[in-house]
Design a protein around this motif. Sequence first.
Motif, mmCIF file in Angstrom:
data_model
loop_
_atom_site.group_PDB
_atom_site.id
_atom_site.type_symbol
_atom_site.label_atom_id
_atom_site.label_comp_id
_atom_site.label_asym_id
_atom_site.label_seq_id
_atom_site.Cartn_x
_atom_site.Cartn_y
_atom_site.Cartn_z
ATOM 1 N N ILE A 59 -4.219 5.481 39.554
ATOM 2 C CA ILE A 59 -3.756 5.899 38.317
ATOM 3 C C ILE A 59 -4.116 7.123 37.872
ATOM 4 O O ILE A 59 -5.353 7.441 38.116
ATOM 5 N N ASN A 60 -3.368 7.959 37.377
ATOM 6 C CA ASN A 60 -3.779 9.365 36.943
ATOM 7 C C ASN A 60 -2.898 9.848 35.699
ATOM 8 O O ASN A 60 -2.077 8.877 35.262
ATOM 9 N N ASP A 61 -2.832 10.893 35.133
ATOM 10 C CA ASP A 61 -2.190 11.287 33.974
ATOM 11 C C ASP A 61 -0.600 11.239 34.113
ATOM 12 O O ASP A 61 0.098 10.837 33.530
ATOM 13 N N GLY A 62 -0.540 11.312 35.610
ATOM 14 C CA GLY A 62 0.856 11.503 35.779
ATOM 15 C C GLY A 62 1.619 10.015 36.207
ATOM 16 O O GLY A 62 2.718 9.755 36.307
ATOM 17 N N GLY A 63 0.734 9.014 35.666
ATOM 18 C CA GLY A 63 1.410 7.692 36.200
ATOM 19 C C GLY A 63 0.561 6.918 37.469
ATOM 20 O O GLY A 63 -0.439 7.399 37.888
ATOM 21 N N VAL A 64 1.429 5.816 37.689
ATOM 22 C CA VAL A 64 0.517 5.032 38.711
ATOM 23 C C VAL A 64 1.411 5.406 40.121
ATOM 24 O O VAL A 64 2.528 5.429 40.174
ATOM 25 N N SER A 65 0.520 5.454 41.196
ATOM 26 C CA SER A 65 1.252 5.632 42.583
ATOM 27 C C SER A 65 0.867 4.049 43.199
ATOM 28 O O SER A 65 -0.261 3.718 43.430
ATOM 29 N N LEU A 66 1.927 3.754 43.891
ATOM 30 C CA LEU A 66 1.651 2.253 44.400
ATOM 31 C C LEU A 66 1.960 2.325 45.909
ATOM 32 O O LEU A 66 2.903 3.125 46.389
ATOM 33 N N GLY A 120 -8.117 3.191 40.041
ATOM 34 C CA GLY A 120 -7.127 2.079 40.614
ATOM 35 C C GLY A 120 -7.528 0.714 41.132
ATOM 36 O O GLY A 120 -8.747 0.437 40.669
ATOM 37 N N ILE A 121 -6.739 0.030 41.230
ATOM 38 C CA ILE A 121 -6.912 -1.548 41.773
ATOM 39 C C ILE A 121 -6.402 -1.637 43.213
ATOM 40 O O ILE A 121 -5.611 -0.946 43.775
ATOM 41 N N GLY A 122 -6.685 -2.608 43.901
ATOM 42 C CA GLY A 122 -6.367 -2.778 45.261
ATOM 43 C C GLY A 122 -6.637 -4.259 45.512
ATOM 44 O O GLY A 122 -7.217 -5.167 44.776
ATOM 45 N N LEU A 125 -3.652 -2.303 35.161
ATOM 46 C CA LEU A 125 -3.624 -0.935 35.066
ATOM 47 C C LEU A 125 -2.269 -0.887 33.894
ATOM 48 O O LEU A 125 -1.264 -1.474 34.008
ATOM 49 N N ASP A 126 -2.487 -0.015 32.882
ATOM 50 C CA ASP A 126 -1.530 0.452 31.978
ATOM 51 C C ASP A 126 -1.066 2.044 32.358
ATOM 52 O O ASP A 126 -2.154 2.912 31.964
ATOM 53 N N ASN A 127 0.197 2.310 32.658
ATOM 54 C CA ASN A 127 0.502 3.400 32.711
ATOM 55 C C ASN A 127 0.166 4.546 31.745
ATOM 56 O O ASN A 127 0.036 5.684 31.761
ATOM 57 N N GLU A 128 0.243 3.822 30.735
ATOM 58 C CA GLU A 128 -0.090 4.749 29.437
ATOM 59 C C GLU A 128 -1.471 5.079 29.135
ATOM 60 O O GLU A 128 -1.733 5.914 28.054
ATOM 61 N N ASP A 129 -2.463 4.497 29.750
ATOM 62 C CA ASP A 129 -3.978 4.387 29.545
ATOM 63 C C ASP A 129 -4.750 4.738 30.833
ATOM 64 O O ASP A 129 -5.098 3.608 31.307
ATOM 65 N N PRO A 130 -4.542 5.846 31.272
ATOM 66 C CA PRO A 130 -5.123 5.934 32.854
ATOM 67 C C PRO A 130 -6.681 5.756 32.872
ATOM 68 O O PRO A 130 -7.364 5.717 33.769
ATOM 69 N N ASP A 131 -7.397 5.512 31.610
ATOM 70 C CA ASP A 131 -8.878 5.465 31.404
ATOM 71 C C ASP A 131 -9.276 4.125 31.459
ATOM 72 O O ASP A 131 -10.474 4.034 30.996
#
Length: 600
Positions: free
Chosen positions: A37-44, A67-69, A161-167
Amino acid sequence: MCGIVGYIGTEDAKEILLRGLEKLEYRGYDSAGIAVINDGGVSLFKEKGRIATLRDSVDENEQGTAGIGHTRWATHGAPSQVNAHPHQSNNDRYTIVHNGVIENYSQLRKEHLQNVELTSDTDTEIIVQLVEHFAKEGKSTEAAFRKTLSLLKGSYATALLDNEDPDTIYVGKNKSPLLVGLADGVNVVASDAMAMLQVTNEFVELMDEEVVIVKRDKVTIKTLDGLEVSRDSYIAELDASDIEKGTYPHYMLKEIDEQPYVIRNIITKYKDDNDTIKLDEDIREAVLDADRIYVIAAGTSYHAGLVGKQLIEKIANKPVETHIASEFLYNMPLLSEKPLFIFISQSGETADSRGVLVNIKELGHKSLTITNVPGSTLSREADYTLHTYAGPEIAVASTKAYTAQMAVLAILAVDTAHAGGVEMEFDPLQELAIVANAMETLTDQKESLEQVAREYLSVTRNCFFIGRAMDYHVCLEGALKLKEISYIQAEGFAGGELKHGTIALIEEGTPVIGLATQEHVNLSIRGNMKEVVSRGAYPCLISMEGFEDEGDAIVIPRVHEYLTPLVSVLPLQLISYYAALHRGCDVDKPRNLAKSVTVE
Ligand code: M6R
């Protein structure tokens, strides 16, 4: 079985997550994935098969620092890319990984998600869709997550993870293990500390029905009701080098070779300054106080428990029953008035054993766990723990944990006998030292054992192991070892039972491996070997110094008759190892199996 990693810090998350997943590979899995996750959203990224395939699919330019795995061992839904974790909610806002089994997932779907289209066949997807559902009702992510977890029945360790909160990474657990690791400006999540030793060795253990809000510089633990909980961290006594293969081609071979050191380590740990056994007084009293011991375990640990029964009954004169955990759970025998339950588990996480522990605790009975992982669930939840000090066991096929379990059971048996005033001349610490030397002699004979594997097992369809008394229990273990890593159909039988059916399976050239390491059954098992040879079997007899005979394939060094299983299993482990190797099998990661079986 399934594994979870999470990272929130300042470095390249994808690399740390992939390395973490690689450390969990040994637990067994059939697909894997990461979400960054980063400011641009989540990459899966997720793939069926090995982490190496996943690694190839990950975009090198992905720059996220959180991120998570997950590694998945399929339960609900076939192994496939679609069913691999992470899973996302329909509006893509939430991304989740999950270990465990949600028992009420269809009911939850009916109650809350009737109009939601699901993408996968997994129970996990229900969790992430529920979080989205409650968030849409106006709840904050944390509240939606807590609400969702409070509805789940079954086991879970999960990270969101929440797309709207990358932290932030939200984590929660019930029954399945999960740790949060702490470092400077960096925090991690792992279902097994080994995965994140690359970042830190300081961890906080989570209790059931807790959630944690993990940020770069802060970790907040809460109950499902939202009450804050404080908990001290601990330093994991694991050395990253313990989990490396070094120059060995496989973990299994390394772990077989480590057995003499493990036994010497156990002697040191359980010896006091007067060279006598050092054991916790409370454990001693609990064992003495019991009128019957119930040993509960699965797989290889169950086989150690069968030997443990013999040891405790013979040495300490106390009745013992050994049970398969998954059977005991649904078919509990009549219990004695003052039972003590002993759980044997390398990982300390086996769901079947834990199920029994939960039940007998409800009945008010005392429990002791013998485990290689002191902070594990079975260790935490039992009244007492005895550590097997075998060091991390990575290969799925258990070897050094088995011999360590039997060594600790022998020590417990003798301590109980001493405390109960039973006279004896057996000094387990001295005898275990002899065992360690004998093990070394056998691990030095790899070439001849490889030759046995080549000659007997390169092409065969099946193989039988026969023995009597404690040798029979070792035969069960030898057969399990061979089938799990070489896929040869192998069965262990009591020598005297063959004539009652099994002998019908003996054909021209069928390999039969016999154990004759117990003097009182030496002649009778040799008689049973003759019976199978007359029917065409290809015999391989493993005997013991002092009563060996011409033509015996392997003669193992003499050790005390109570401790022969610790030594006689070594040739069987090595024969299985080489058989699997000759047949081109993946020794450390056999198909369909998981190292730690955390679902029922
Ligand atoms: O971690 P545990 O000792 O409780 O595991 C029990 C079995 O799953 C385990 O011993 C299994 O049979 C081994 N992989 C066999 O080598």
